[in-house]
Write a protein that holds these residues in place. Structure first.
Motif, PDB file in Angstrom:
ATOM      1  N   GLN A  71      -6.232 -19.102   6.686  1.00 39.45           N
ATOM      2  CA  GLN A  71      -5.601 -17.790   6.632  1.00 39.45           C
ATOM      3  C   GLN A  71      -5.422 -17.330   5.192  1.00 39.45           C
ATOM      4  O   GLN A  71      -5.368 -18.135   4.269  1.00 39.45           O
ATOM      5  N   GLU A  72      -5.295 -15.990   5.058  1.00 39.57           N
ATOM      6  CA  GLU A  72      -5.081 -15.437   3.732  1.00 39.57           C
ATOM      7  C   GLU A  72      -3.670 -15.729   3.255  1.00 39.57           C
ATOM      8  O   GLU A  72      -2.762 -15.886   4.049  1.00 39.57           O
ATOM      9  N   LYS A  73      -3.542 -15.735   1.917  1.00 40.84           N
ATOM     10  CA  LYS A  73      -2.231 -15.948   1.320  1.00 40.84           C
ATOM     11  C   LYS A  73      -1.383 -14.699   1.536  1.00 40.84           C
ATOM     12  O   LYS A  73      -1.896 -13.593   1.626  1.00 40.84           O
ATOM     13  N   ARG A  74      -0.073 -14.868   1.625  1.00 39.50           N
ATOM     14  CA  ARG A  74       0.839 -13.749   1.802  1.00 39.50           C
ATOM     15  C   ARG A  74       0.781 -12.819   0.607  1.00 39.50           C
ATOM     16  O   ARG A  74       0.737 -13.272  -0.529  1.00 39.50           O
ATOM     17  N   PRO A  75       0.815 -11.478   0.850  1.00 40.94           N
ATOM     18  CA  PRO A  75       0.786 -10.550  -0.287  1.00 40.94           C
ATOM     19  C   PRO A  75       2.030 -10.691  -1.151  1.00 40.94           C
ATOM     20  O   PRO A  75       3.070 -11.160  -0.693  1.00 40.94           O
ATOM     21  N   SER A  76       1.940 -10.203  -2.374  1.00 39.98           N
ATOM     22  CA  SER A  76       3.070 -10.302  -3.296  1.00 39.98           C
ATOM     23  C   SER A  76       4.199  -9.382  -2.842  1.00 39.98           C
ATOM     24  O   SER A  76       4.030  -8.553  -1.953  1.00 39.98           O
ATOM     25  N   LEU A  77       5.340  -9.529  -3.492  1.00 39.82           N
ATOM     26  CA  LEU A  77       6.505  -8.722  -3.163  1.00 39.82           C
ATOM     27  C   LEU A  77       6.223  -7.235  -3.378  1.00 39.82           C
ATOM     28  O   LEU A  77       6.594  -6.395  -2.560  1.00 39.82           O
ATOM     29  N   ILE A  78       5.514  -6.909  -4.424  1.00 40.86           N
ATOM     30  CA  ILE A  78       5.175  -5.513  -4.708  1.00 40.86           C
ATOM     31  C   ILE A  78       4.214  -4.968  -3.651  1.00 40.86           C
ATOM     32  O   ILE A  78       4.369  -3.851  -3.161  1.00 40.86           O
ATOM     33  N   GLY A  79       3.244  -5.779  -3.273  1.00 37.80           N
ATOM     34  CA  GLY A  79       2.292  -5.364  -2.239  1.00 37.80           C
ATOM     35  C   GLY A  79       2.983  -5.119  -0.903  1.00 37.80           C
ATOM     36  O   GLY A  79       2.681  -4.155  -0.198  1.00 37.80           O
ATOM     37  N   ARG A  80       3.934  -6.016  -0.555  1.00 38.84           N
ATOM     38  CA  ARG A  80       4.688  -5.823   0.690  1.00 38.84           C
ATOM     39  C   ARG A  80       5.558  -4.581   0.609  1.00 38.84           C
ATOM     40  O   ARG A  80       5.729  -3.870   1.598  1.00 38.84           O
ATOM     41  N   GLY A  81       6.102  -4.286  -0.583  1.00 42.88           N
ATOM     42  CA  GLY A  81       6.919  -3.084  -0.753  1.00 42.88           C
ATOM     43  C   GLY A  81       6.107  -1.813  -0.544  1.00 42.88           C
ATOM     44  O   GLY A  81       6.547  -0.894   0.152  1.00 42.88           O
ATOM     45  N   PHE A  82       4.896  -1.764  -1.140  1.00 43.19           N
ATOM     46  CA  PHE A  82       4.034  -0.593  -0.953  1.00 43.19           C
ATOM     47  C   PHE A  82       3.615  -0.444   0.519  1.00 43.19           C
ATOM     48  O   PHE A  82       3.549   0.667   1.034  1.00 43.19           O
ATOM     49  N   ARG A  83       3.332  -1.570   1.158  1.00 40.16           N
ATOM     50  CA  ARG A  83       2.952  -1.517   2.580  1.00 40.16           C
ATOM     51  C   ARG A  83       4.106  -0.967   3.413  1.00 40.16           C
ATOM     52  O   ARG A  83       3.909  -0.146   4.307  1.00 40.16           O
TER      53      ARG A  83
END
Length: 137
Positions: A71-83
């Motif tokens: 599986q892919e690695k979890r996105p960063s905190l900033i990436g999760r915020g934008f999502r």
């Protein structure tokens, strides 16, 4: 009362004994059904599958949980915020916003209700205060 129910039953059931336990009821139901497997397949089709492919053991319940290596690695905190922001905007686009007339009407209804409730609580407080004052002076 139960005698009246017995008279309403068909004659063929008079000789039959009703099972008194849950296990007996399950056994009686199972004996009236055709034989089937728990996973929904019949015994014959299961035998033919077992002959052709004996590696069916991995698909059964009780197998170990898959690892996360592929599986892919979890996105960063900033990436999760934008999502999260993108999803919020998407959901807000689905909202049916009230018109100005509806907004004014709903606001008026809420304000009238709040004024009524404040007056009701004030009146009850005034009445109970006067009653307590008269009782305990």
């Amino acid at each position: 009362m139960s005698e009246g129910r017995e008279q309403d039953q068909p004659e063929e059931r008079e000789g039959a004994v009703r099972p008194s336990t849950a296990a007996a009821r399950r056994e009686r139901r199972a004996s009236s059904r055709p034989a089937a497997r728990k996973d929904g397949s019949s015994a014959e089709s299961k035998k033919s599958v077992a002959k052709s492919d004996s590696s069916d053991e991995g698909a059964k319940k009780g197998r170990p949980t898959k690892t996360r290596e592929g599986q892919e690695k979890r996105p960063s905190l900033i990436g999760r915020g934008f999502r999260y922001i993108r999803e919020v905007i998407g959901e807000l686009r689905k909202v049916i916003w009230p018109t100005r007339k509806q907004l004014v009407t709903y606001t008026g209804v809420v304000l009238v209700f709040v004024v009524f409730m404040v007056a009701l609580v004030w009146g009850l407080d005034l009445g109970f205060g006067a009653a307590v004052f008269e009782l305990f002076g």
